[in-house]
Structures are given as structure tokens and as C-alpha cells.
Design an enzyme around this catalytic site. Structure first.
Site, PDB file in Angstrom:
ATOM      1  CE  LYS A  80      30.343 -20.785 -12.982  1.00 38.55           C
ATOM      2  NZ  LYS A  80      29.228 -20.226 -12.241  1.00 38.55           N
ATOM      3  CB  VAL A 184      23.304 -18.078   1.091  1.00 41.26           C
ATOM      4  CG1 VAL A 184      21.909 -17.620   0.700  1.00 41.26           C
ATOM      5  CG2 VAL A 184      24.281 -17.777  -0.022  1.00 41.26           C
TER       6      VAL A 184
HETATM    7  P1  NAD Z   1      28.838 -21.826   2.451  1.00 38.93           P
HETATM    8  O1  NAD Z   1      29.899 -22.848   2.217  1.00 38.93           O
HETATM    9  O2  NAD Z   1      29.215 -20.533   3.073  1.00 38.93           O
HETATM   10  O3  NAD Z   1      27.671 -22.458   3.349  1.00 38.93           O
HETATM   11  C1  NAD Z   1      27.240 -23.773   3.252  1.00 38.93           C
HETATM   12  C2  NAD Z   1      26.962 -24.264   4.678  1.00 38.93           C
HETATM   13  O4  NAD Z   1      26.380 -25.557   4.605  1.00 38.93           O
HETATM   14  C3  NAD Z   1      28.189 -24.362   5.539  1.00 38.93           C
HETATM   15  O5  NAD Z   1      27.967 -23.688   6.772  1.00 38.93           O
HETATM   16  C4  NAD Z   1      28.382 -25.867   5.750  1.00 38.93           C
HETATM   17  O6  NAD Z   1      28.940 -26.175   7.012  1.00 38.93           O
HETATM   18  C5  NAD Z   1      26.944 -26.348   5.632  1.00 38.93           C
HETATM   19  N1  NAD Z   1      26.777 -27.755   5.260  1.00 38.93           N
HETATM   20  C6  NAD Z   1      27.499 -28.503   4.380  1.00 38.93           C
HETATM   21  N2  NAD Z   1      26.997 -29.748   4.301  1.00 38.93           N
HETATM   22  C7  NAD Z   1      25.923 -29.786   5.113  1.00 38.93           C
HETATM   23  C8  NAD Z   1      24.992 -30.783   5.448  1.00 38.93           C
HETATM   24  N3  NAD Z   1      25.050 -32.006   4.923  1.00 38.93           N
HETATM   25  N4  NAD Z   1      24.011 -30.482   6.342  1.00 38.93           N
HETATM   26  C9  NAD Z   1      23.927 -29.251   6.882  1.00 38.93           C
HETATM   27  N5  NAD Z   1      24.806 -28.254   6.604  1.00 38.93           N
HETATM   28  C10 NAD Z   1      25.787 -28.524   5.730  1.00 38.93           C
HETATM   29  O7  NAD Z   1      28.162 -21.598   1.015  1.00 38.93           O
HETATM   30  P2  NAD Z   1      27.162 -20.429   0.591  1.00 38.93           P
HETATM   31  O8  NAD Z   1      27.932 -19.396  -0.139  1.00 38.93           O
HETATM   32  O9  NAD Z   1      26.313 -20.043   1.738  1.00 38.93           O
HETATM   33  O10 NAD Z   1      26.278 -21.184  -0.492  1.00 38.93           O
HETATM   34  C11 NAD Z   1      25.311 -22.134  -0.096  1.00 38.93           C
HETATM   35  C12 NAD Z   1      24.650 -22.730  -1.344  1.00 38.93           C
HETATM   36  O11 NAD Z   1      24.032 -21.698  -2.108  1.00 38.93           O
HETATM   37  C13 NAD Z   1      25.642 -23.414  -2.303  1.00 38.93           C
HETATM   38  O12 NAD Z   1      24.981 -24.485  -2.921  1.00 38.93           O
HETATM   39  C14 NAD Z   1      25.924 -22.339  -3.325  1.00 38.93           C
HETATM   40  O13 NAD Z   1      26.311 -22.870  -4.580  1.00 38.93           O
HETATM   41  C15 NAD Z   1      24.568 -21.668  -3.427  1.00 38.93           C
HETATM   42  N6  NAD Z   1      24.615 -20.276  -3.894  1.00 38.93           N
HETATM   43  C16 NAD Z   1      25.340 -19.349  -3.203  1.00 38.93           C
HETATM   44  C17 NAD Z   1      25.349 -18.035  -3.645  1.00 38.93           C
HETATM   45  C18 NAD Z   1      26.096 -16.961  -2.883  1.00 38.93           C
HETATM   46  O14 NAD Z   1      25.812 -15.766  -3.082  1.00 38.93           O
HETATM   47  N7  NAD Z   1      27.020 -17.319  -1.996  1.00 38.93           N
HETATM   48  C19 NAD Z   1      24.617 -17.662  -4.796  1.00 38.93           C
HETATM   49  C20 NAD Z   1      23.874 -18.642  -5.468  1.00 38.93           C
HETATM   50  C21 NAD Z   1      23.879 -19.949  -5.002  1.00 38.93           C
END
Ligand code: NAD
Length: 354
Positions: A80, A184
Site C-alpha cells: 500500500k 458496490v
Molecule cells: P461508496 O461510497 O460508493 O458507497 C457507500 C454507500 O454507503 C454510499 O451510497 C453512502 O451514501 C452509503 N452510506 C454511508 N454511510 C451509511 C450509513 N450509515 N447507512 C447507510 N448507508 C450509508 O463506496 P463503495 O465503493 O460502494 O464501497 C463500499 C464499501 O465496500 C466500503 O467499505 C469499501 O471500502 C468496500 N469495498 C469496495 C470495493 C470496490 O470495488 N469499490 C472493493 C472492496 C471493498
């Protein structure tokens, strides 16, 4: 700062530092373990209160990447990088070019990618000075947005949990509650809908929740109720620490399986879930689809192969559930044990044949 104390605590490894006066770049590349192959992991660009905070963040995150890559069967170690975001004005292109040169000087020992605070445009700048970068645009042989692959892997992980716990071979009629329908979570709802699952969602952004309602017939649930509704599966796809002293006692689902990183507020919450008879799909095992996809770029991008490798998350999660049940050991500890076994085997015998 007790630098070597931190390295010992996180079981390192090597760390590289770069200060480029001209651009103001202050970067740390942490390579936790490279026994399985070159270290792969994203590049963070955030402000930090102290240099020590930045170093510890890099160390912690790179170690997590070792575990994620090893469990996904990737020929990569965990790395990282952290770039400390300056408080004053800076030239972003010059800074990322200087960072790219730093990555290039490491000779492919570390391969970078997007992470918090960085995006496709930064990767494109890095690409102009080094080939050791992933997550560039499809026009440059990249794989684009990893979220659909992460969601595909999570759907497969949910299927494995449902087969193991509910003895059902399909998600048809299975009720999944998704917390967070961003990148996601949205794609996960699409996957679940295609398999005939019943979906409930909650999101702090009402427009995102409404989109899931409109497109996938999801029921929108108040934010503070998503973890306590009657359903089969809870899929945390928002922030970390979703599973904690407040939420765990309220869960009615028998399965927790979602995309969010660091879902357990503390490791002991994995023990609490196990004690309550709830199957928890360890976060770094179930959400590896995006990393699998990015790793495919290193070989020469092939979406079909990424998909095939992501589908295998089913087997990993099923094995974890099975070993957890047979040994009475919480699933999050089984995942760590599988990785540690793999690394020890590798140190003794070299790469596996298959
Ligand atoms: P994102 O920011 O696009 O989506 C997160 C969503 O959660 C947003 O729509 C936000 O409004 C919502 N949110 C935030 N707080 C909330 C709450 N208290 N209650 C309900 N909804 C809430 O992020 P993402 O890329 O979709 O990633 C989501 C999670 O998955 C993160 O923890 C990220 O680290 C993990 N992750 C993502 C990927 C990827 O490919 N994007 C890969 C591995 C892990």
C-alpha cells in the site's frame, strides 16, 4: 517514532520513503509481504495529522492486502502507498508524476492502484512514468471500475453462506438487507435481483435508496433499522465497524455477508457473531473481486478470466464456513488461519502447481 517497533508489531516487511522537494511529494510505500509475488495495493492521498499516522496507516493497510491477495489465490503480496496530502496549494500532476517515478524506481516490487483520495486520472499520470500501475482506463488496457467485480464476488459469497447455512442452492426468494447502495451496493442489488432475491436497502443518500427501489424492487428501510429487520442475510456495504456492540445483539439474520472493509469494530465482534450462531463471511475474503480484477491487469487484462477467478469466492467462503462449523472456530479466525497456512506452505515448497 519507534519505526522498527511498528514494523515488528505489523510483522514486516519493508517500507520505502520518498520526499521530492520540487513537487512536495511525501510518500510511503509499505510492502508487507512479497513471498507470493510483487506487492499489489492502492495509493491513498489524504491529509494526516502526523507522519507517524501516515506510516501506521500504510503498514496496517498493506498487511490487510497480503491477506486479501493470498486468500484470493493471487500471485501477489500485500502493499500500500500513502501520499501525505499537503495543506497548502500543490501541483497534482507533478506530484503524481513524482510518485510514479518512485514506484518505477522500486522496479516492479510494488504495483500501485486507486484508493481513497485517488482516481483514474491520477493513475493515468502515474502510467506516463511507470508500467507498475493498475486501474488505468480501458483505452490503456486497464479494467476500469472494480465495483461490479466486487459485487459479483459478494453475491457468490452470499450464495455460499446460503447454501451452507440455509441448505438452499439458489438465492430465489432469499431476503437480503443491503446497508449502503453506492458503487458496490448498487451492483450487488443488481446481482441479487437477477437471482430472484428479495431486497431491502438503506442509504444515507435517499436518491440512491430510491434508485434501488425503482430498478430492483427493493424495499427502503430506515437507516437505524436495516440491521434489525427479519431477513436471511445482512450485507454491510457502507462504512467500516458496522458490526459492533450496538448492532450485533439486534441481528435477526443468520448470515452477515457484505462488501465493506473492516466490518468488525474489533476482532472480538467476530467471536460475538459466532457465539450467536451467525455465519460471518470475513470481509477481506468476500470483497476480493475488485482486487482479483485489478490483478488481472498485471497479466494483460481479460474480463472473462477476472470473472472466472471472482466466481471462486464461492469456494473460499464455503470452505471457511465448513471449517468454522467443524472446528467451532469463528469464521474470521479461520480466514486468517487459511492465509497463514498458505504463506507457511509457500515458504517451504514454493508456488503451488495449480
Ligand atoms: P461508496 O461510497 O460508493 O458507497 C457507500 C454507500 O454507503 C454510499 O451510497 C453512502 O451514501 C452509503 N452510506 C454511508 N454511510 C451509511 C450509513 N450509515 N447507512 C447507510 N448507508 C450509508 O463506496 P463503495 O465503493 O460502494 O464501497 C463500499 C464499501 O465496500 C466500503 O467499505 C469499501 O471500502 C468496500 N469495498 C469496495 C470495493 C470496490 O470495488 N469499490 C472493493 C472492496 C471493498
Amino acid at each position: 517514532m519507534d519505526l522498527f517497533g511498528h514494523l515488528r508489531a505489523y510483522d514486516y516487511g519493508e517500507v520505502h520513503f520518498k520526499h521530492d522537494k520540487a513537487s512536495g511529494l511525501k510518500a510511503i510505500v509499505a510492502i508487507h509481504d512479497s513471498r507470493l509475488g510483487p506487492a499489489l495495493g492502492g495509493c491513498r492521498f489524504l491529509p494526516y495529522d502526523t507522519d507517524e499516522d501516515a506510516v501506521v496507516d500504510a503498514l496496517r493497510l498493506a498487511r490487510g492486502m497480503t491477506y486479501k491477495a493470498a486468500l484470493a489465490g493471487l500471485p501477489h503480496g500485500g502493499g500500500k502507498s500513502v501520499l501525505i496530502r499537503p495543506k497548502q496549494h500543490f501541483d497534482r500532476v507533478a506530484m503524481f508524476r513524482a510518485f510514479g517515478k518512485f514506484v518505477d524506481d522500486l522496479g516492479g516490487h510494488y504495483i500501485t492502484a486507486e484508493d481513497s483520495g485517488t482516481g483514474l486520472e491520477d493513475m493515468e499520470v502515474i502510467r506516463t512514468v511507470t508500467k507498475h500501475v493498475t486501474g488505468v482506463g480501458p483505452s490503456h488496457g486497464g479494467s476500469g471500475d472494480p465495483s461490479p467485480f466486487t459485487a459479483l464476488g459478494v453475491r457468490r459469497g452470499i450464495e455460499a453462506c446460503v447454501k451452507f447455512t440455509l441448505k438452499r442452492d439458489s438465492l430465489d426468494g432469499v431476503h437480503v438487507a443491503v446497508q449502503g447502495v453506492g458503487h458496490v451496493g448498487y451492483h450487488l442489488c443488481k446481482e441479487l435481483h437477477a437471482q430472484g432475491a428479495k431486497i431491502s436497502v438503506a442509504d444515507v443518500d435517499p436518491l440512491k435508496a430510491e434508485r434501488a427501489q425503482r430498478e430492483f424492487g427493493a424495499v427502503v428501510v430506515p437507516l437505524d433499522q436495516i440491521f434489525e429487520i427479519e431477513c436471511d442475510v445482512i450485507a454491510p456495504c457502507a462504512l467500516g465497524s458496522a458490526l459492533n456492540d450496538t448492532t450485533i445483539p439486534k441481528l435477526k439474520a443468520r448470515i452477515v455477508a457484505g462488501a465493506a472493509n473492516n466490518q468488525l469494530a474489533q476482532p472480538r465482534h467476530g467471536d460475538d457473531l459466532h457465539a450467536r450462531g451467525i455465519l460471518y463471511a470475513p470481509d477481506y475474503a468476500i470483497n476480493a473481486g475488485g482486487l482479483v480484477n485489478v490483478a488481472q491487469e498485471v497479466q494483460g487484462y481479460d474480463a472473462a478470466k477476472s470473472r472466472e477467478n471472482t466466481l471462486r469466492i464461492f469456494d473460499t467462503i464455503f470452505e471457511i464456513a465448513d471449517r468454522s462449523a467443524k472446528t467451532g472456530t469463528p469464521a474470521y479466525r479461520i480466514a486468517d488461519m487459511l492465509v497463514e497456512e498458505k504463506l507457511v506452505r509457500f515458504a517451504k515448497n514454493g508456488p503451488a502447481k495449480s
